[in-house]
Design an enzyme around this catalytic site. Structure first.
Site, PDB file in Angstrom:
ATOM      1  CD  GLN A 179      -2.979   1.241   2.234  1.00 50.89           C
ATOM      2  OE1 GLN A 179      -3.565   2.269   2.465  1.00 50.89           O
ATOM      3  NE2 GLN A 179      -3.285   0.138   2.885  1.00 50.89           N
ATOM      4  CD  GLU A 208      -1.639   1.704   8.391  1.00 52.03           C
ATOM      5  OE1 GLU A 208      -1.564   1.996   7.199  1.00 52.03           O
ATOM      6  OE2 GLU A 208      -1.551   2.559   9.296  1.00 52.03           O
ATOM      7  CG  ASP A 241       0.358   0.653   4.774  1.00 50.10           C
ATOM      8  OD1 ASP A 241       1.548   0.556   5.097  1.00 50.10           O
ATOM      9  OD2 ASP A 241      -0.436  -0.299   4.824  1.00 50.10           O
ATOM     10  N   GLY A 244      -7.803  19.686  20.147  1.00 55.89           N
ATOM     11  CA  GLY A 244      -7.292  21.047  20.307  1.00 55.89           C
ATOM     12  C   GLY A 244      -7.955  21.730  21.474  1.00 55.89           C
ATOM     13  N   GLY A 245      -8.238  23.002  21.302  1.00 56.32           N
ATOM     14  CA  GLY A 245      -8.848  23.760  22.389  1.00 56.32           C
ATOM     15  C   GLY A 245     -10.360  23.643  22.418  1.00 56.32           C
TER      16      GLY A 245
HETATM   17  N1  COA Z   1      11.758  -9.732  -9.682  1.00 52.57           N
HETATM   18  C1  COA Z   1      12.481 -10.467  -8.823  1.00 52.57           C
HETATM   19  N2  COA Z   1      12.497 -10.281  -7.495  1.00 52.57           N
HETATM   20  C2  COA Z   1      11.700  -9.296  -7.024  1.00 52.57           C
HETATM   21  C3  COA Z   1      10.930  -8.481  -7.850  1.00 52.57           C
HETATM   22  C4  COA Z   1      10.977  -8.735  -9.247  1.00 52.57           C
HETATM   23  N3  COA Z   1      10.269  -8.010 -10.106  1.00 52.57           N
HETATM   24  N4  COA Z   1      10.266  -7.601  -7.085  1.00 52.57           N
HETATM   25  C5  COA Z   1      10.609  -7.838  -5.814  1.00 52.57           C
HETATM   26  N5  COA Z   1      11.484  -8.881  -5.785  1.00 52.57           N
HETATM   27  C6  COA Z   1      12.106  -9.449  -4.611  1.00 52.57           C
HETATM   28  C7  COA Z   1      13.019  -8.489  -3.887  1.00 52.57           C
HETATM   29  O1  COA Z   1      14.257  -8.403  -4.514  1.00 52.57           O
HETATM   30  C8  COA Z   1      13.071  -9.123  -2.522  1.00 52.57           C
HETATM   31  O2  COA Z   1      13.921 -10.248  -2.545  1.00 52.57           O
HETATM   32  P1  COA Z   1      15.040 -10.571  -1.396  1.00 52.57           P
HETATM   33  O3  COA Z   1      14.368 -10.395  -0.090  1.00 52.57           O
HETATM   34  O4  COA Z   1      15.418 -11.982  -1.696  1.00 52.57           O
HETATM   35  O5  COA Z   1      16.163  -9.634  -1.555  1.00 52.57           O
HETATM   36  C9  COA Z   1      11.640  -9.630  -2.382  1.00 52.57           C
HETATM   37  O6  COA Z   1      11.108  -9.771  -3.683  1.00 52.57           O
HETATM   38  C10 COA Z   1      10.734  -8.615  -1.681  1.00 52.57           C
HETATM   39  O7  COA Z   1      11.077  -8.638  -0.386  1.00 52.57           O
HETATM   40  P2  COA Z   1      10.301  -7.731   0.669  1.00 52.57           P
HETATM   41  O8  COA Z   1      10.061  -6.369   0.158  1.00 52.57           O
HETATM   42  O9  COA Z   1      11.092  -7.807   1.914  1.00 52.57           O
HETATM   43  O10 COA Z   1       8.892  -8.470   0.763  1.00 52.57           O
HETATM   44  P3  COA Z   1       8.143  -9.108   2.008  1.00 52.57           P
HETATM   45  O11 COA Z   1       6.850  -9.601   1.474  1.00 52.57           O
HETATM   46  O12 COA Z   1       8.963 -10.073   2.762  1.00 52.57           O
HETATM   47  O13 COA Z   1       7.874  -7.869   2.983  1.00 52.57           O
HETATM   48  C11 COA Z   1       7.075  -5.670   3.519  1.00 52.57           C
HETATM   49  C12 COA Z   1       6.839  -6.948   2.712  1.00 52.57           C
HETATM   50  C13 COA Z   1       5.988  -4.669   3.116  1.00 52.57           C
HETATM   51  C14 COA Z   1       6.968  -5.985   5.003  1.00 52.57           C
HETATM   52  C15 COA Z   1       8.467  -5.100   3.200  1.00 52.57           C
HETATM   53  O14 COA Z   1       8.556  -4.919   1.797  1.00 52.57           O
HETATM   54  C16 COA Z   1       8.769  -3.796   3.877  1.00 52.57           C
HETATM   55  O15 COA Z   1       9.052  -3.733   5.062  1.00 52.57           O
HETATM   56  N6  COA Z   1       8.760  -2.681   3.101  1.00 52.57           N
HETATM   57  C17 COA Z   1       9.118  -1.388   3.577  1.00 52.57           C
HETATM   58  C18 COA Z   1       8.049  -0.796   4.420  1.00 52.57           C
HETATM   59  C19 COA Z   1       6.728  -0.749   3.709  1.00 52.57           C
HETATM   60  O16 COA Z   1       6.568  -0.156   2.676  1.00 52.57           O
HETATM   61  N7  COA Z   1       5.734  -1.364   4.336  1.00 52.57           N
HETATM   62  C20 COA Z   1       4.362  -1.118   4.042  1.00 52.57           C
HETATM   63  C21 COA Z   1       3.800  -1.847   2.998  1.00 52.57           C
HETATM   64  S1  COA Z   1       2.135  -1.307   2.811  1.00 52.57           S
END
Ligand code: COA
Length: 416
Positions: free
Chosen positions: A17, A140, A169, A248-249
């Site tokens: 998001q 979130e 988010d 607020g106030g």
């Molecule tokens: N082709 C190949 N690999 C891809 C890709 C593509 N097109 N797009 C993404 N990937 C891979 C990334 O390289 C990563 O791989 P790695 O961990 O092996 O290096 C993986 O997909 C994505 O990992 P990640 O973003 O950590 O996903 P997750 O599902 O484990 O975690 C979140 C999700 C949201 C918790 C995490 O992305 C995060 O903390 N983001 C930052 C904060 C954030 O925006 N959170 C709110 C989301 S609403």
């Protein structure tokens, strides 16, 4: 009129998001947003909480309108090569992967800056760089807890509470959009791109600014007079949860209207604005309160504010939330009905303003979404359907100079 962000090319390396909300906003305003997604699966929200089998979930469609979708495995050499070409001709790259994911993919800030020194690289992370939690993945509700919203939301006799509003988010996405637009204006002056980073914790805290105000007031004087705990209850040394008190106030509360026994949303928010005390008394049929020393000033009212709210509830008992607001608006009293999602979805004013829009979609038929909350005199953002997974892969590859045969080969290698 051409849209203000037309000609700005954005690589949308976002998911879930926070990132998608940012790039969707920029797409509404004319940017060419190319969402890069993993072949076969794409953004995880395409499959989350599906209401129609085999159709992109509303979670995805409502955050990815007006974009293109390019499927690319950016961990494979051929995918990296395409991404590099795209980077060379883009203005912005936006990402919200977990900490270090972009570096592990081989696209550190240094590398991106080397490939295209004019490009702006915008990131969302849970915590800011160098923070002692900067290795954490964040969603979130985690951000709401880390940013001070949860400890200050809810009732004093209940646990910390999460808000339904996406403070972690979408709010972070909006902060990032401001950062990107600022960096684009900066680039016009310097010719250089830069890194723009926004953390979810910081964005939540930014919206909890008044609670940090309250912490300092509490530290100094030991109480907070606008909170329900004052003057009868106890204060500790941290800002308490204040229920539905006004921040607020102006004291305020959520008050029962006719039908509250069976309708959980038969309520209004009522604000006792200081200078509106006389109109409030007139509206309530209590003219004797206007000059009564026990009611005349905000200070005099505060010790028995809940008795005043109880009297207003008696007045509300035979009025629906809509009838009550229709009366109170004539007295210039800040108030609103507590509206449900169903009421908002069908609100004719929101439909007319383009805040609630129905978007045609090739698989779903159509979906309802929230359009641009920002209104312009010379721009009417139009919401178009979110892309199907890989819908624009050929178009984008062709625009990068790939021949039909090369596109065919790439798609084979990428197993799209
Ligand atoms: N082709 C190949 N690999 C891809 C890709 C593509 N097109 N797009 C993404 N990937 C891979 C990334 O390289 C990563 O791989 P790695 O961990 O092996 O290096 C993986 O997909 C994505 O990992 P990640 O973003 O950590 O996903 P997750 O599902 O484990 O975690 C979140 C999700 C949201 C918790 C995490 O992305 C995060 O903390 N983001 C930052 C904060 C954030 O925006 N959170 C709110 C989301 S609403």
């Amino acid at each position: 009129m051409s849209k203000p962000l037309e000609g700005i090319k954005i690589i949308d390396f976002t998911h879930v998001q926070a990132g998608p909300a940012c790039t969707q906003l920029l797409a509404w305003f004319g940017a060419d947003v190319i969402k890069v997604e993993r072949p076969g699966s794409g953004d995880v929200t395409r499959n989350q909480l599906r209401d129609i089998p085999d159709a992109d979930a509303l979670y995805f469609t409502m955050l990815n309108s007006n974009k293109k979708s390019l499927t690319l495995d950016t961990k494979k050499p051929e995918g990296k090569e395409v991404l590099e070409k795209l980077i060379r001709e883009s203005d912005v790259l936006v990402e919200n992967f977990g900490p270090g994911a972009l570096d592990r993919m081989g696209f550190s800030w240094e590398r991106l800056n080397e490939l295209n020194p004019k490009m702006i690289v915008a990131s969302v992370k849970g915590f800011s760089d160098g923070h002692h939690y900067d290795d954490l993945k964040v969603y979130e509700n985690v951000a709401q807890c880390a940013g001070g919203a949860a400890s200050t939301t809810g009732f004093w006799d209940g646990p910390p509470t999460i808000s339904a509003a996406a403070l972690g988010d979408s709010n972070t996405g909006m902060h990032l959009a401001i950062g990107i637009l600022t960096a684009l204006i900066g680039r016009d002056k310097t010719g250089k791109g830069q890194k723009v980073a926004v953390s979810m914790q910081d964005s939540v805290l930014n919206l909890c600014r008044v609670k940090l105000r309250d912490q300092q007031r509490l530290d100094r004087v030991g109480y907070l007079e606008e909170y329900p705990q004052y003057p009868h209850g106890e204060f500790s040394d941290v800002v308490p949860r204040g229920g539905n008190a006004g921040g607020g106030g102006q004291p305020g509360w959520i008050l029962k209207c006719k039908g509250w026994e069976t309708d959980p949303n038969a309520y209004i928010y009522f604000t006792i604005q200081g200078h509106a005390w006389a109109p409030i008394c007139k509206a309530l049929g209590k003219p004797e309160w206007i000059d009564d020393p026990a009611y005349k000033t905000a200070e005099a009212r505060q010790p028995h504010i809940f008795d005043i709210f109880a009297t207003i509830e008696e007045w509300l008992a035979d009025k629906t939330k809509f009838e009550a607001v229709d009366i109170l608006r004539k007295f210039d009293i800040p108030c609103a009905p507590v509206l449900t999602m169903k009421e908002l979805a069908n609100d004719p004013s929101l439909r007319a303003s383009g805040t609630i829009v129905e978007v045609p979609h090739s698989v779903r038929g159509s979906y309802l979404t929230v359009g641009s909350p920002i209104k312009f005199s010379d721009l009417k953002p139009e919401v178009t359907a979110s892309p199907l997974l890989g819908e624009h892969t050929e178009e984008v590859l062709a625009s990068l100079g790939y021949s039909q045969q090369e596109i065919f080969n790439l798609k084979e290698i990428q197993a799209v």
